[in-house]
Design an enzyme around this catalytic site. Structure first.
Site, PDB file in Angstrom:
ATOM      1  CD  GLU A  12      45.814  23.635  46.363  1.00 24.69           C
ATOM      2  OE1 GLU A  12      44.876  23.225  45.685  1.00 24.69           O
ATOM      3  OE2 GLU A  12      46.428  22.954  47.200  1.00 24.69           O
ATOM      4  CG  ASP A  13      43.137  25.805  49.241  1.00 24.08           C
ATOM      5  OD1 ASP A  13      43.267  25.678  48.011  1.00 24.08           O
ATOM      6  OD2 ASP A  13      42.899  24.859  50.005  1.00 24.08           O
TER       7      ASP A  13
END
Length: 727
Positions: free
Chosen positions: A89-90
């Protein structure tokens, strides 16, 4: 100097990782600890330069999540997923790269926990629901996804302080609504209570502070009583030669607040109960200790619960009893060490006892598998993710009732569950075909909430269908989603049949039959109306969203007509007046054909149909004052005729004027019964010293039957006038 500080910070971090590795050494071998260590260094590199809002390096969060899971003694793949859970996600690292580095199992776990940030959502509620839906899919493949997710949420809640107020409120609400109940459903009591207390403290900081201070103050003043009770319990166990570790049981802030709010109890009422837990060696010892404590203090009637013989839906097992001694109530829970572990960590304890093949954890695993399977069924039936999450929320009940099938099998259902919930819990087909029930061998109401210990038998019929009214009283997500799904299919089938009938009628007015139309003609009209198939078009006609006449013109002429022309209305009138053009109704068409309340038509009355956009056909008497008056509007009505063999009953309202006499109402009711009528409602509307006006709603099966009922009532000497109420 800066370089030295950076090195010192790195060394401190590495020491923390090594601290985790030392902790893991108590239950994992060196090769698996090395894999966890490798996942940590990979995540550290991926998150390089990223900081948390608190100012710490981002890697501290995955490390803390892994530490929470290590406390539960989870396997190495779960710990690796915890280290890597924010990488997809990051950072720019894809799932495939994780598969290559750490294997498919770890990559799938990470993907299941990752949020759906790459999709544009119409609202935050939808984003939350979609995220949970994705997590459910991953849970079905591997239950560890939700365990990692709960550990992630727990650390986020512990470090919520630096977040903006609105975000804190949103995350806390989401935690209390979804994550804490899921932890409870999976039996993870320790995680559940901490999530609840942290969520409560974040939403209501002043209330949490006040209750916390009051608890600390009260605990100090009650220390002597607690020590004395504990001493007496220890002496009694020693006297009987029973092994047992006695612990005090803390009451949690959120639990105290909810009891005060929803059970309307005062703080002192809740805190005047002294709670203890006794941990022993075997199941047999649990029952022996129960006998010992009952000989020491008197048990309160109705407060004993045996969750060992009948575990809760989340696998929780324990003996609960409430005693009265030393002028106070004493709550005691008795369980084995394994039961204690499962009570605290629930499904997570499965990995601790995995190699021992414990029967308790095997049963717990089956319960969780059954729940996740139920989630998958709900997901398949839900129209969208918001409906799905609504069903899931209703299913996360903390309290259960235990009922028996006629063959003696125990079923756990949420508190307030009805026989319809019971039927759907057995099987969706049983629920859909349910018509009645027996509770303890007596016929019972389908809407009556069940009580623990009852034996329930479901009576089914081959052609039965779910009743929309069931949605007002069922409590389980499975029942609600199954009923909605069945009604949706029923509505689709009915709209298709009605649409086909109406289109055939309109085509008849053009001298054509549906079977004569070429596929090319149908395909062109389907494309023009921007629907996926001809069945969808028929369904749209059936629910009143499209006019059958316009579709018929498009099919016959091959033109594309979107609005009726000047002569269209006359054509409809010509089509509708002939007997061959009328649609036959039986009165039991289902969801899409209903009778108007204003004029209450019955078989034999001349009737017409009005298409109600999105809801199908509404049947009115052709003299109903609510029908349009202009010839143009009346031309759009659907002409109907009654089938000849109708046996169903219809409601009719009668107005009876009569002289006031003793027993005259009973005489009217008797007259209706003698004419084979059935009274639904009777009401005295107005009266004076001499006359009364009675409103009577009766069930009849047609105009001839109604005439017979009215004749019987009219023959009563006290009746001066009787008439049918039309609107």
């Amino acid at each position: 100097m800066a370089q030295e500080l950076l090195v010192a910070e790195r060394e401190r971090e590495e020491a923390t990782v090594e601290g985790l590795a030392t902790q893991l050494g108590s239950y994992l071998d060196d090769s698996r600890i090395d894999q966890v260590r490798r996942a940590y260094y990979y995540a550290e590199q991926a998150h390089e330069g990223q900081m948390r809002r608190s100012g710490e390096r981002y890697i501290t969060h995955p490390l803390a999540v892994a530490t929470i899971l290590a406390d539960m003694r989870l396997d190495h793949q779960s710990l690796m997923a915890a280290m890597l859970h924010d990488v997809i996600e990051d950072t720019s690292i894809p799932k495939e790269a994780l598969s290559e580095q750490f294997g498919d199992s770890v990559a799938d776990l990470v993907d299941g926990v990752s949020k759906l940030t790459q999709i544009e959502f119409r609202s935050r509620a939808e984003a939350q629901a979609e995220n949970f839906q994705k997590m459910t899919l991953a849970m079905a493949r591997d239950i560890r996804v939700i365990i990692v997710k709960l550990a992630d949420r727990l650390h986020n809640m512990r470090t919520l302080g630096p977040m903006p107020y609105e975000k804190r409120q949103r995350i806390a609400t989401e935690t209390l609504d979804i994550y804490a109940p899921i932890a409870n459903r999976l039996g993870m009591h320790r995680v559940c209570t901490e999530l609840e207390d942290l969520g409560f403290a974040s939403l209501y900081p002043m209330r949490a502070k006040y209750i916390s201070k009051a608890v600390d103050k009260l605990r100090g003043s009650h220390r002597e009583i607690i020590d004395e009770i504990r001493g007496r319990l220890e002496d009694k166990l020693q006297e009987r030669g029973l092994p047992g570790l006695i612990m005090g049981r803390e009451k949690h802030l959120n639990s105290i607040y909810n009891k005060m709010k929803f059970r309307h109890k005062s703080f002192h009422e809740i805190m005047d109960v002294y709670a203890f837990r006794i941990i022993t060696d075997s199941e047999d010892d649990c029952y022996r200790i129960l006998g010992a404590v009952h000989s020491l203090y008197k048990p309160l009637p109705g407060r004993f619960k045996d969750y060992i013989a009948m575990p809760k839906a989340n696998g929780y097992q324990s003996l609960h009893t409430t005693l009265f001694g030393m002028h106070v109530n004493i709550e005691i829970q008795i369980r084995t060490e394994e039961m204690e572990q499962i009570a605290n960590d629930g499904i997570a304890a499965h990995w601790m006892y995995k190699h021992e093949q414990s029967p308790v954890t095997a049963v717990n695993q089956k319960r969780v598998d059954r729940w996740v399977q139920g989630l998958m069924e709900m997901r398949e039936r839900a129209v969208d993710s918001l409906e799905f999450i609504e069903h899931v929320k209703t299913d996360l009940f903390p309290d259960e009732v235990y009922v028996f099938t006629p063959k003696g099998k125990i079923l756990e259902l949420p508190s307030g569950a009805t026989p319809v919930d019971f039927a759907y819990a057995i099987h969706t087909d049983i629920g859909n075909a349910c018509v009645a029930c027996r509770v303890n061998r007596n016929l019972g109401s389908l809407s009556q909430p069940l009580q623990s210990g009852q034996t329930v038998e479901i009576i089914t019929a081959p052609n039965a269908r779910p009743n929309p009214a069931w949605l007002s009283f069922v409590v389980t997500g499975k029942a609600r989603s199954s009923i909605r799904h069945a009604l949706k299919l029923q509505r689709r089938a009915e709209s298709l049949a009605l649409g086909k009938t109406l289109l055939k009628k309109s085509l008849h007015g053009f001298g054509r039959k549906l079977s004569e139309l070429r596929d090319e003609q149908i395909g062109a009209v389907v494309r023009h109306n921007q629907v996926e198939s001809f069945d969808d078009l028929l369904s749209e006609i059936g629910i009143g969203n499209r006019m059958a006449y316009l579709i018929a013109r498009q099919l016959v002429a091959g033109d594309v007509i979107t609005e009726p022309g000047p002569g269209d209305k006359e054509t409809i009138t010509d089509d509708g007046t002939g007997k061959h053009g009328a649609v036959t109704i039986r009165g039991t068409e289902g969801l899409l054909v209903r009778f108007a309340n204003c004029c209450k038509p019955i078989p034999g009355d001349p009737v017409v149909g009005v298409m109600d956009s999105g809801h199908g056909l509404v049947i009115h008497s052709d003299t109903c004052p609510r029908l349009p008056e202009s010839s143009e509007d009346r031309a759009q009505l659907t002409h109907l005729k009654w089938a000849k063999d109708i046996t169903d009953e219809f409601s009719v309202e009668l107005r009876v004027e009569l002289e006031r006499q003793r027993g005259v109402i009973a005489e009217v009711a008797s007259a209706v019964a003698k004419a084979d009528g059935n009274i639904e409602r009777i009401n005295v509307e107005e009266q004076n010293a001499r006359l009364s006006v009675v409103s009577l709603v009766v069930h009849v099966n047609g105009r001839k039957h109604l005439a017979r009922v009215m004749r019987r009532v009219r023959n009563i000497r006290a009746v001066t006038h009787i008439s049918r109420v039309r609107s």
